[in-house]
Design a protein around this motif. Structure first.
Motif, PDB file in Angstrom:
ATOM      1  N   ARG A   1       0.816  -1.216   0.000  1.00 45.23           N
ATOM      2  CA  ARG A   1       0.000   0.000   0.000  1.00 45.23           C
ATOM      3  C   ARG A   1       0.851   1.269   0.000  1.00 45.23           C
ATOM      4  N   HIS A   2       2.128   1.153   0.312  1.00 43.13           N
ATOM      5  CA  HIS A   2       2.994   2.330   0.389  1.00 43.13           C
ATOM      6  C   HIS A   2       3.639   2.674  -0.953  1.00 43.13           C
TER       7      HIS A   2
ATOM      8  N   ALA B   1       4.083  10.975   5.111  1.00 42.60           N
ATOM      9  CA  ALA B   1       3.391   9.694   4.965  1.00 42.60           C
ATOM     10  C   ALA B   1       3.309   9.324   3.489  1.00 42.60           C
ATOM     11  N   THR B   2       2.833   8.109   3.220  1.00 45.09           N
ATOM     12  CA  THR B   2       2.593   7.701   1.840  1.00 45.09           C
ATOM     13  C   THR B   2       1.237   8.236   1.398  1.00 45.09           C
TER      14      THR B   2
ATOM     15  N   TRP C   1      -1.257   6.566   0.257  1.00 45.06           N
ATOM     16  CA  TRP C   1      -2.325   5.705   0.793  1.00 45.06           C
ATOM     17  C   TRP C   1      -2.681   6.140   2.220  1.00 45.06           C
ATOM     18  N   GLN C   2      -1.644   6.326   3.047  1.00 46.43           N
ATOM     19  CA  GLN C   2      -1.872   6.742   4.430  1.00 46.43           C
ATOM     20  C   GLN C   2      -2.533   8.120   4.487  1.00 46.43           C
TER      21      GLN C   2
ATOM     22  N   ALA D   1      -6.238   9.263   6.072  1.00 42.74           N
ATOM     23  CA  ALA D   1      -6.325  10.348   7.054  1.00 42.74           C
ATOM     24  C   ALA D   1      -7.277  11.447   6.581  1.00 42.74           C
TER      25      ALA D   1
END
Length: 512
Positions: free
Chosen positions: A401-402, A435-436, A438-439, A443
């Motif tokens: 996911r990253h 962050a990536t 995806w993250q 958020a």
């Protein structure tokens, strides 16, 4: 195996290379001198005469095609008894090493390889994030800078900018790029070599493991090696290793991408007791072609010196036509082919070579005007096609996911209502939070930052990726791929398109 089978049919210099005593050897092999045959028979000699285990042999080539050809010829000669031998490209072997020792290499187990297109996409995002003008700071030039530094074995912290503002900007981009790759578990092609070198240099137990295993290393096309490849080879070759390199200083054409032809001379200096064997008999060209080539290449400076010859026919004389322009050139070439055809020659026995794809248009127009059928060979490789890269990006994002490069590629492919403004919001959130993407997306959804339509589209995308992973986890790869193409909407997207390209894509997926 009868040893005579390994030496019969070889000329004297080829036999000398194949049956050379254990030690370090440079085989300076001219074009068309049978170097691949020498390498294959040398490996067979090591296993048959020197009783070397296949597990103790590593063969390094420069292309996957060359590696596959060598593997096939060794198996044919040895009747399949070469299992356990490492055979591949520098990048392929370093990749294999990093997969085996990912923890020691400070990589996640599921790290992904970043191809050149994905590297460009990531760099464009970073250039924009740093408020730089891409016209002044092109992503392609940034990639050249980063790859060149890695080929020299240099990390950002090793580079002295000497207070040059241009160098400082490129270095800042390199630093941001490396941080983004590390955060997302991405490794580009240059990184494969550099990280494998660092792994061997830093980890004594891993270095000694490979040095104890590989007692015989053979490297093809050595004139095309760069600094990091030479350094990697020196670490792989232990004090008891026997290294044979094959190269030709007259065929060094990749200096623009970091190749160091002087590595051939460095080998003679750095590898103890190295000797040189010259392969000069040519089996590919006629005498007149070789005479012209020898006269031309003799003007090069700092050659090790060799003179190609053949015991074949002298052949036709070389003719040169100095055209006025590209139109005159095309007219002349097509005219010569027509003359050949009219005297009984077959078009299938005729080839036109040109330096770049941009030159094909004028030649094609001349062929069409002459009513002469033709076929263009080459073009885009399978895994470089847009539809293949789209499907692979879904698979990569499911596994990691990253992977920001894959996220950017498919988050709005097929179109699902996520515009440039939404993507820019995600990029900025990822940058600000370290962050990536995806993250950052999760958020933003939790904090209800995005508008209703964009939020719903992004939420559906995240749910899609999660569902694809859950539904295909136990399936073999080919079924996973089929499910991704079907359930992601990619197949429907191309089914709704018209034209030959869309039909070709659907045929490709059917046969993949």
């Amino acid at each position: 195996m009868d040893v005579s089978l390994l030496l019969d049919g070889l000329n004297d210099k080829q036999r000398e290379a194949v049956a050379a005593p254990l030690g370090n050897h440079l085989v300076l092999a001219g074009a068309g001198s049978g170097k691949t045959r020498v390498l294959v028979h040398r490996i067979a000699w090591l296993m048959t005469v020197e009783q070397a285990s296949p597990y103790s042999i590593m063969s390094v080539t420069f292309t996957n095609k060359a590696a596959a050809e060598m593997r096939g010829r060794i198996n044919e000669l040895m009747h399949g008894s070469s299992a356990g031998m490492w055979n591949g490209t520098f990048h392929g072997l370093c990749h294999r090493m990093l997969r085996a020792h990912y923890l020691d290499a400070n990589l996640p187990e599921d790290f992904n390889i970043l191809d050149s297109d994905d590297q460009m996409r990531l760099l464009r995002r970073l250039i924009k994030a740093q408020n730089l003008d891409e016209k002044q700071w092109p992503a392609r030039q940034a990639a050249w800078y980063i790859n060149a530094k890695k080929d020299e074995g240099l990390r950002p912290q090793h580079i002295d900018t000497f207070n040059d503002p241009v160098e400082q900007t490129w270095l800042r981009l390199y630093q941001a790029y490396q941080e983004a790759c590390d955060r997302a578990g991405l490794v580009d092609f240059a990184e494969l070599l550099l990280r494998a070198f660092e792994l061997l240099k830093r980890s004594k137990h891993i270095r000694e493991h490979y040095q104890a295993r590989f007692k015989h290393i053979l490297v093809d096309e050595f004139q095309d090696t760069n600094n990091i490849q030479f350094a990697w080879l020196r670490l792989m070759a232990g004090p008891d290793c026997n290294v044979m390199i094959v190269g030709d200083d007259d065929q060094s054409i990749y200096g623009w991408r970091g190749a160091k032809v002087e590595n051939i001379q460095r080998f003679l200096n750095d590898f103890k007791g190295a000797s040189a064997i010259f392969l000069e008999q040519n089996y590919r060209s006629t005498g007149n072609i070789l005479k012209a080539a020898n006269e031309l290449i003799a003007n090069n400076n700092e050659r090790m010196g060799k003179n190609l010859w053949t015991d074949g026919a002298e052949g036709e004389l070389i003719s040169v036509y100095a055209a006025f322009n590209e139109l005159d050139e095309a007219r002349f070439v097509v005219g010569k082919i027509k003359e050949w055809q009219q005297t009984g020659g077959a078009l299938q026995d005729t080839a036109m070579l040109y330096r770049s794809n941009a030159q094909s248009r004028v030649l094609e127009e001349a062929l069409i005007q002459a009513g002469m059928p033709y076929r263009i060979y080459g073009g885009m490789r399978f895994f470089e096609r847009q539809e293949i890269k789209d499907a692979l990006a879904y698979l990569r994002l499911m596994a990691n996911r990253h992977d920001d490069a894959s996220f950017e590629r498919v988050v709005n492919t097929p179109a699902r209502g996520l515009g440039d403004r939404t993507l820019e919001t995600i990029r900025m959130a990822a940058r600000d939070r370290g962050a990536t993407m995806w993250q950052a997306s999760i958020a933003l959804l939790e904090e209800q930052v995005l508008a209703g339509r964009s939020a719903n589209a992004l939420r559906r995308f995240i749910e899609l990726i999660n569902a694809l992973e859950d539904d295909t986890r136990e399936l073999p790869l080919y079924q996973q791929t089929d499910e991704v193409i079907r359930n992601s909407g990619l197949r429907v997207m191309y089914e709704q398109e018209k034209g030959e390209k869309a039909r070709h894509v659907l045929r490709t997926w059917k046969n993949w």
